[in-house]
Design a protein around this motif. Structure first.
Motif, PDB file in Angstrom:
ATOM      1  N   GLY A   5       1.162 -10.312   8.743  1.00  0.00           N
ATOM      2  CA  GLY A   5       1.049  -9.150   7.634  1.00  0.00           C
ATOM      3  C   GLY A   5       1.702  -7.695   7.973  1.00  0.00           C
ATOM      4  O   GLY A   5       1.645  -7.547   9.156  1.00  0.00           O
ATOM      5  N   TYR A   6       2.018  -7.214   7.092  1.00  0.00           N
ATOM      6  CA  TYR A   6       2.618  -5.831   7.216  1.00  0.00           C
ATOM      7  C   TYR A   6       1.887  -4.811   6.420  1.00  0.00           C
ATOM      8  O   TYR A   6       1.853  -5.036   4.914  1.00  0.00           O
ATOM      9  N   ALA A   7       1.352  -3.813   6.903  1.00  0.00           N
ATOM     10  CA  ALA A   7       0.249  -2.863   6.002  1.00  0.00           C
ATOM     11  C   ALA A   7       1.066  -1.300   6.189  1.00  0.00           C
ATOM     12  O   ALA A   7       1.401  -1.193   7.307  1.00  0.00           O
ATOM     13  N   ARG A   8       1.284  -0.605   5.136  1.00  0.00           N
ATOM     14  CA  ARG A   8       1.746   0.639   5.404  1.00  0.00           C
ATOM     15  C   ARG A   8       1.240   1.808   4.232  1.00  0.00           C
ATOM     16  O   ARG A   8       0.989   1.398   3.079  1.00  0.00           O
ATOM     17  N   VAL A  36       3.646   6.005   7.638  1.00  0.00           N
ATOM     18  CA  VAL A  36       5.088   6.451   7.436  1.00  0.00           C
ATOM     19  C   VAL A  36       5.728   6.227   5.964  1.00  0.00           C
ATOM     20  O   VAL A  36       5.305   5.263   5.455  1.00  0.00           O
ATOM     21  N   SER A  37       6.433   7.023   5.356  1.00  0.00           N
ATOM     22  CA  SER A  37       6.966   6.978   4.287  1.00  0.00           C
ATOM     23  C   SER A  37       7.996   5.702   4.288  1.00  0.00           C
ATOM     24  O   SER A  37       8.366   5.272   5.072  1.00  0.00           O
ATOM     25  N   GLY A  38       7.578   5.228   2.800  1.00  0.00           N
ATOM     26  CA  GLY A  38       8.216   3.845   2.447  1.00  0.00           C
ATOM     27  C   GLY A  38       9.692   4.046   1.887  1.00  0.00           C
ATOM     28  O   GLY A  38      10.472   3.295   1.365  1.00  0.00           O
ATOM     29  N   GLY A  39      10.078   5.417   1.909  1.00  0.00           N
ATOM     30  CA  GLY A  39      11.655   5.834   1.114  1.00  0.00           C
ATOM     31  C   GLY A  39      12.728   5.170   2.064  1.00  0.00           C
ATOM     32  O   GLY A  39      13.666   4.793   1.446  1.00  0.00           O
ATOM     33  N   SER A  40      12.583   4.824   3.235  1.00  0.00           N
ATOM     34  CA  SER A  40      13.764   4.243   4.102  1.00  0.00           C
ATOM     35  C   SER A  40      12.926   3.518   5.078  1.00  0.00           C
ATOM     36  O   SER A  40      11.938   3.647   5.438  1.00  0.00           O
ATOM     37  N   ARG A  41      14.027   3.009   5.885  1.00  0.00           N
ATOM     38  CA  ARG A  41      13.408   2.017   7.250  1.00  0.00           C
ATOM     39  C   ARG A  41      13.319   3.029   8.354  1.00  0.00           C
ATOM     40  O   ARG A  41      12.823   2.865   9.388  1.00  0.00           O
ATOM     41  N   ARG A 118       9.202   5.753  -7.407  1.00  0.00           N
ATOM     42  CA  ARG A 118       9.205   6.574  -6.335  1.00  0.00           C
ATOM     43  C   ARG A 118       9.845   8.158  -6.887  1.00  0.00           C
ATOM     44  O   ARG A 118       9.770   8.985  -6.648  1.00  0.00           O
ATOM     45  N   ARG A 119      11.045   7.532  -7.767  1.00  0.00           N
ATOM     46  CA  ARG A 119      11.684   8.969  -8.502  1.00  0.00           C
ATOM     47  C   ARG A 119      10.974   9.686  -9.419  1.00  0.00           C
ATOM     48  O   ARG A 119      10.979  10.823  -9.451  1.00  0.00           O
TER      49      ARG A 119
END
Length: 185
Positions: A5-8, A36-41, A118-119
């Motif tokens: 699992g991955y949670a953010r 952390v933001s999901g806008g980029s890796r 997001r936009r």
């Protein structure tokens, strides 16, 4: 075969508990999470760990696609990387998996929706800031460091590295404060 699992969440004041509970209920043996933001890796160390750990037959699970990322290209690249390792990606809400061809199409559309959302969020935020500025109530972002403390430590002959350790920030943040006052050493 493992379910990972991955949670953010995007900010430190947001709560991960709902995502963690859903992933546990789906039988994830390992769950990695981060704020952390999901806008980029960038700065998403836990995601990088999950991707590195994936083995053939494993399944990466997220509660919603936007938890994986908010940029369509980035999300599709993440899914591609998982597939190159022989792993699958499953999104719980709505329930979609890359195990079938239709899942790829649905995930592509969901990725585009996440990017569009997001936009919209950024546009609403920018509009709100502009309106607050016009009304004279904009105060800017929350100050994270006590600039006075940084300057006082400098006056006590601490160097930027020592100051960063004492106040719990990066040296770059210290230099920004000191350079703003024309006094970096």
């Amino acid at each position: 075969m493992a379910r990972i699992g991955y949670a953010r969440v995007s900010t430190v004041d947001q709560d991960l508990e709902t995502q963690l509970a859903k992933l546990k209920a789906e039988g994830c043996e390992v769950i990695r999470s981060e704020k952390v933001s999901g806008g980029s890796r960038d700065r998403r160390a836990e995601l990088a760990t999950v991707l590195e750990f994936l083995r053939p037959g494993d399944e990466l699970m997220v509660t919603r696609l936007d938890r994986l990322g908010r940029d369509t290209r980035d999300v599709l690249n993440l899914i591609y990387e998982c597939e190159q390792k022989g792993a699958f990606v499953t999104v719980l809400d709505p329930h979609v998996s890359t195990r079938g061809e239709m899942g790829h199409i649905v995930l592509t559309v969901l990725g585009m929706v996440a990017q569009m959302e997001r936009r919209f969020i950024k546009e609403r935020q920018r509009d709100g800031i502009e309106q607050a500025k016009r009304e004279g109530v904009y105060k800017g972002g929350k100050q994270r460091l006590d600039r006075g403390q940084v300057l006082a430590l400098r006056d006590q002959n601490h160097n930027p590295t020592q100051i960063a350790k004492l106040v719990g920030c990066s040296r770059m943040q210290v230099y920004r404060i000191l350079n703003g006052h024309g006094t970096a050493r």
